[in-house]
Design an enzyme around this catalytic site. Sequence first.
Site, PDB file in Angstrom:
ATOM      1  N   GLN A  85       1.338   3.391   2.138  1.00  0.00           N
ATOM      2  CA  GLN A  85       2.036   3.615   3.409  1.00  0.00           C
ATOM      3  C   GLN A  85       2.660   2.331   3.940  1.00  0.00           C
ATOM      4  OE1 GLN A  85       2.909   6.196   5.068  1.00  0.00           O
ATOM      5  NE2 GLN A  85       1.834   7.824   3.967  1.00  0.00           N
ATOM      6  N   SER A  86       3.108   1.461   3.033  1.00  0.00           N
ATOM      7  CA  SER A  86       3.665   0.166   3.436  1.00  0.00           C
ATOM      8  C   SER A  86       4.936   0.300   4.284  1.00  0.00           C
ATOM      9  CB  SER A  86       3.981  -0.614   2.159  1.00  0.00           C
ATOM     10  OG  SER A  86       4.898  -1.648   2.425  1.00  0.00           O
ATOM     11  N   ASN A  87       4.937  -0.400   5.432  1.00  0.00           N
ATOM     12  CA  ASN A  87       6.162  -0.470   6.242  1.00  0.00           C
ATOM     13  C   ASN A  87       7.225  -1.303   5.533  1.00  0.00           C
ATOM     14  OD1 ASN A  87       5.348   0.971   8.637  1.00  0.00           O
ATOM     15  ND2 ASN A  87       4.067  -0.779   9.185  1.00  0.00           N
ATOM     16  N   GLY A 130       0.847  -1.187   0.000  1.00  0.00           N
ATOM     17  CA  GLY A 130       0.000   0.000   0.000  1.00  0.00           C
ATOM     18  C   GLY A 130       0.883   1.238   0.000  1.00  0.00           C
ATOM     19  N   CYS A 171       7.764  -1.534   2.359  1.00  0.00           N
ATOM     20  CA  CYS A 171       8.395  -0.752   1.300  1.00  0.00           C
ATOM     21  C   CYS A 171       9.379   0.256   1.879  1.00  0.00           C
ATOM     22  CB  CYS A 171       7.338  -0.091   0.431  1.00  0.00           C
ATOM     23  SG  CYS A 171       6.468  -1.324  -0.573  1.00  0.00           S
TER      24      CYS A 171
END
Length: 330
Positions: free
Chosen positions: A76-78, A74, A80
């Site tokens: 706001q992916s952690n 997403g 990524c």
Amino acid sequence: MISLNDMPRVRINFLPTPLVELKRLSSFLGGPRIFIKRDDLTGVALGGNKTRKLEFLLGEAISQKCDSVIACGGMQSNLCRQTAGAAAVAGLKCHLALGGTQPPFADSNLLLDYLLGATIHWSGEYSKGERLPELAAELRASGLKPYVITYGGSTAVGALGFVAAISELKEQLQAENLDLDYLFLPSSSGGTHAGMTIGMDINNLSTKVVGISIDRSEPGEPPYESELAELANQTAAKLEFDRRYTPADFAMNYDYFGEGYEVVSDAIREAVYLTARQEGILLDPIYTGRTMAGLIDMIRKKVFTSSNTVLLWHTGGIPAIFRFARDLNA
Ligand SMILES: *Cc1c(COP(=O)(O)O)cnc(C)c1O
């Protein structure tokens, strides 16, 4: 069995992460002995559980002579954000396929993705890696040799990070002469949970590992527990560890899904405030706050005896504190 030491790995974390007893919170709640494992302090780009997976994922990338990595998630992916940080440490280029469209203003994890030098590919409704093969082909055509990290980094290679993490925990427990009855963790794409379960078996620990569901109200179809078993079997096979897992080997608790993923309930807000004020430790409102809210509820319902020892695995997610500022205002 193959030793974890023989697996390709890049050492990017500051390990071991601290194992800390939450004495004030425990006495406030009148509950069991509570410990926390501080993987918010793994050290790369605000920390978190994904950098343990990334030691092995990027290790494999480098052993395959890749020059870049692709991850997805997403906006706001952690995963990524931590991939962008880990790739910078390891000297690899980072490409991210993120759900949604470019917002006018980048904050929290997305801001850090840019800051850490990642190239973002906006993927609209595809946030779980549906377009990764296409993107990998494009990058190959442009002359790169990308290593593809699938959703959550939850592959047999990624899960090795948490097999190793349990050996690290065992050493800390032995040094403190401690036994743990329960380990609670937020469980979502499964690599953390599957890796820990294998780690407990390899290290002959009898701690019960319990996943708190973050983004499912029920097991689903196919049941999440069978996904966990399949991933654990692939991971065990990689290590030539002779053990077959079934869904019954995985304990999941779906009681704290509440109003849904990313909905910050009063119970989550209370858990974040209590842990901050009793212990000076910050939890994120999406993963670790929900898990602590579950643990607090179980303590109040007298699920544990006062002599039990329970551990909450802090998996990170710190940037969400700022993104959910509005929900966290008292
Ligand atoms: C990804 C993530 C988890 C879940 O780990 P999985 O291995 O995907 O189950 C938990 N907490 C945080 C903060 C995460 O970013």
